[in-house]
Write an enzyme that holds these catalytic residues in place. Structure first.
Site, PDB file in Angstrom:
ATOM      1  N   GLY A 259      40.486  19.737   3.831  1.00  0.00           N
ATOM      2  CA  GLY A 259      39.399  20.593   3.361  1.00  0.00           C
ATOM      3  C   GLY A 259      39.934  21.871   2.746  1.00  0.00           C
ATOM      4  O   GLY A 259      39.385  22.953   2.938  1.00  0.00           O
ATOM      5  N   ALA A 260      41.011  21.743   1.971  1.00  0.00           N
ATOM      6  CA  ALA A 260      41.762  22.921   1.531  1.00  0.00           C
ATOM      7  C   ALA A 260      41.515  23.322   0.083  1.00  0.00           C
ATOM      8  O   ALA A 260      42.220  24.178  -0.449  1.00  0.00           O
ATOM      9  CB  ALA A 260      43.250  22.685   1.754  1.00  0.00           C
TER      10      ALA A 260
ATOM     11  N   ARG B 214      39.034  24.966  -1.001  1.00  0.00           N
ATOM     12  CA  ARG B 214      38.309  26.239  -1.065  1.00  0.00           C
ATOM     13  C   ARG B 214      38.204  26.839   0.336  1.00  0.00           C
ATOM     14  O   ARG B 214      38.577  26.226   1.322  1.00  0.00           O
ATOM     15  CB  ARG B 214      36.895  26.023  -1.630  1.00  0.00           C
ATOM     16  CG  ARG B 214      36.043  25.093  -0.792  1.00  0.00           C
ATOM     17  CD  ARG B 214      34.731  24.737  -1.463  1.00  0.00           C
ATOM     18  NE  ARG B 214      34.963  24.006  -2.685  1.00  0.00           N
ATOM     19  CZ  ARG B 214      35.229  22.695  -2.730  1.00  0.00           C
ATOM     20  NH1 ARG B 214      35.288  21.977  -1.609  1.00  0.00           N
ATOM     21  NH2 ARG B 214      35.440  22.092  -3.870  1.00  0.00           N
TER      22      ARG B 214
ATOM     23  N   ASP C 104      39.130  10.913   1.718  1.00  0.00           N
ATOM     24  CA  ASP C 104      38.020  11.057   2.650  1.00  0.00           C
ATOM     25  C   ASP C 104      38.616  10.912   4.049  1.00  0.00           C
ATOM     26  O   ASP C 104      39.077   9.831   4.427  1.00  0.00           O
ATOM     27  CB  ASP C 104      36.978   9.971   2.397  1.00  0.00           C
ATOM     28  CG  ASP C 104      35.819   9.989   3.388  1.00  0.00           C
ATOM     29  OD1 ASP C 104      35.869  10.754   4.379  1.00  0.00           O
ATOM     30  OD2 ASP C 104      34.861   9.213   3.186  1.00  0.00           O
ATOM     31  N   VAL C 105      38.642  12.004   4.826  1.00  0.00           N
ATOM     32  CA  VAL C 105      39.327  11.965   6.119  1.00  0.00           C
ATOM     33  C   VAL C 105      38.641  11.051   7.135  1.00  0.00           C
ATOM     34  O   VAL C 105      39.238  10.719   8.159  1.00  0.00           O
ATOM     35  CB  VAL C 105      39.476  13.378   6.721  1.00  0.00           C
ATOM     36  CG1 VAL C 105      40.377  14.239   5.854  1.00  0.00           C
ATOM     37  CG2 VAL C 105      38.125  14.041   6.956  1.00  0.00           C
TER      38      VAL C 105
ATOM     39  N   SER D 240      34.522  26.244  16.092  1.00  0.00           N
ATOM     40  CA  SER D 240      33.574  27.246  15.622  1.00  0.00           C
ATOM     41  C   SER D 240      32.894  27.887  16.823  1.00  0.00           C
ATOM     42  O   SER D 240      32.797  27.275  17.894  1.00  0.00           O
ATOM     43  CB  SER D 240      32.509  26.589  14.733  1.00  0.00           C
ATOM     44  OG  SER D 240      31.425  27.469  14.476  1.00  0.00           O
TER      45      SER D 240
ATOM     46  N   TYR E 133      26.596  19.680  14.356  1.00  0.00           N
ATOM     47  CA  TYR E 133      27.765  20.513  14.082  1.00  0.00           C
ATOM     48  C   TYR E 133      28.305  21.129  15.381  1.00  0.00           C
ATOM     49  O   TYR E 133      29.518  21.147  15.620  1.00  0.00           O
ATOM     50  CB  TYR E 133      27.359  21.606  13.097  1.00  0.00           C
ATOM     51  CG  TYR E 133      28.478  22.482  12.591  1.00  0.00           C
ATOM     52  CD1 TYR E 133      29.330  22.049  11.579  1.00  0.00           C
ATOM     53  CD2 TYR E 133      28.656  23.776  13.092  1.00  0.00           C
ATOM     54  CE1 TYR E 133      30.335  22.864  11.076  1.00  0.00           C
ATOM     55  CE2 TYR E 133      29.656  24.604  12.601  1.00  0.00           C
ATOM     56  CZ  TYR E 133      30.491  24.138  11.605  1.00  0.00           C
ATOM     57  OH  TYR E 133      31.484  24.953  11.118  1.00  0.00           O
TER      58      TYR E 133
ATOM     59  N   ALA F 126      30.063  18.498  17.410  1.00  0.00           N
ATOM     60  CA  ALA F 126      31.351  18.146  16.807  1.00  0.00           C
ATOM     61  C   ALA F 126      32.394  19.226  17.071  1.00  0.00           C
ATOM     62  O   ALA F 126      33.542  18.931  17.420  1.00  0.00           O
ATOM     63  CB  ALA F 126      31.180  17.931  15.309  1.00  0.00           C
ATOM     64  N   LYS F 127      31.993  20.485  16.920  1.00  0.00           N
ATOM     65  CA  LYS F 127      32.942  21.578  17.115  1.00  0.00           C
ATOM     66  C   LYS F 127      33.331  21.730  18.589  1.00  0.00           C
ATOM     67  O   LYS F 127      34.471  22.100  18.902  1.00  0.00           O
ATOM     68  CB  LYS F 127      32.356  22.887  16.577  1.00  0.00           C
ATOM     69  CG  LYS F 127      32.239  22.924  15.055  1.00  0.00           C
ATOM     70  CD  LYS F 127      33.575  22.662  14.362  1.00  0.00           C
ATOM     71  CE  LYS F 127      33.543  22.974  12.879  1.00  0.00           C
ATOM     72  NZ  LYS F 127      34.831  22.677  12.212  1.00  0.00           N
TER      73      LYS F 127
END
Length: 250
Positions: A10-11, A13, A60-61, A139, A151, A154-155
């Site tokens: 995801g690098a 941006r 796509d990871v 996060s 989210y 997942a985090k």
């Protein structure tokens, strides 16, 4: 530091780009990975222009075959990766009664399945080298955040994933840690302000009042934390979750 090879997902941006650039400054060769290779070009060009070494990789990871191919490309062009930053992520926010199964599955797929697949594909190189660093981006939402049940889950899951990696891989010289950012200025948070009908300046000032250090974070704050976890000197630090949020509470 002896030249190490890092993969940052995801690098193209935001936080991932800032981390990739910081690791390159630290002397690592960096694979800038994102969904589309073309999107990584500006970050790769910036690193190379500054005297660093980098390549762009598209994958796509959440796709096992794509991950294997991506890691093979990194090995062939840069060398065996011994540093992995699992930063790739997406949001599909909604209250639980409105959230679709697809919204849940996509978020879990990128964050958790993606981190699992990337770590599984790279850990063998770390074990062989008797040196490895895995840094997972969690996060403050892991502590709960309205409208983000997918989210947040997942985090929070990434924190458990991190601690188990630390237990399993520690004896091979591999550490695993997580960074849990608070409010960081990014394309995503600018869109949040826009969605709320606020200018970024008003939104930033309002939110900064809630933060003990009286400012919102910058991508460089997260990149600095990643640099520490990746460093040779952090070899006795593993299984930790560092909240980079401007205060003791999210």
């Amino acid at each position: 530091m002896t030249e190490r090879v890092a993969i940052v997902t995801g690098a193209a941006r935001g936080l991932g780009a800032a981390i990739a650039q910081r690791l390159a400054q630290d002397g690592l060769a960096v694979a800038v990975l994102d969904l589309e290779e073309q999107a990584t070009k500006p970050v790769v060009d910036q690193i190379v222009a500054a005297g660093g070494k980098a390549i762009g990789v598209g994958a796509d990871v959440s796709d096992a075959a794509a991950v294997e191919a991506a890691v093979a490309k990194v090995v062939a062009e840069l060398g065996p990766p011994t540093v992995l930053i699992n930063n790739a992520g997406i949001t599909r926010d909604n209250l639980i009664f409105k959230m679709s199964e697809s919204d849940w599955d996509q978020v879990m797929g990128v964050h958790l399945r993606g981190a699992f697949l990337m770590t599984k594909a790279t850990q063998k190189y770390m074990v062989e080298a008797k040196f490895g660093r895995v840094v997972n981006l969690s996060s403050t939402s892991a502590l709960g955040n309205r409208g983000q049940v997918n989210y947040s889950a997942a985090k929070a899951g990434l924190q458990g994933f991190t601690k188990t990696l630390a237990v399993e891989l520690g004896k091979f010289g591999v550490t695993a840690n997580a960074i849990a950012p608070g409010l960081i200025e990014s394309e995503m948070t600018h869109k949040t302000a826009e969605r709320l009908g606020e200018t970024w300046e008003h939104y930033e000032a309002r939110r900064a009042k809630e933060i003990p250090v009286a400012r919102v974070g910058q991508p460089a704050d997260i990149a600095h934390a990643a640099s520490f976890f990746v460093s040779e000197g952090a070899g006795f630090v593993t299984g930790q979750v560092l909240y980079v949020a401007g205060g003791p509470r999210a």
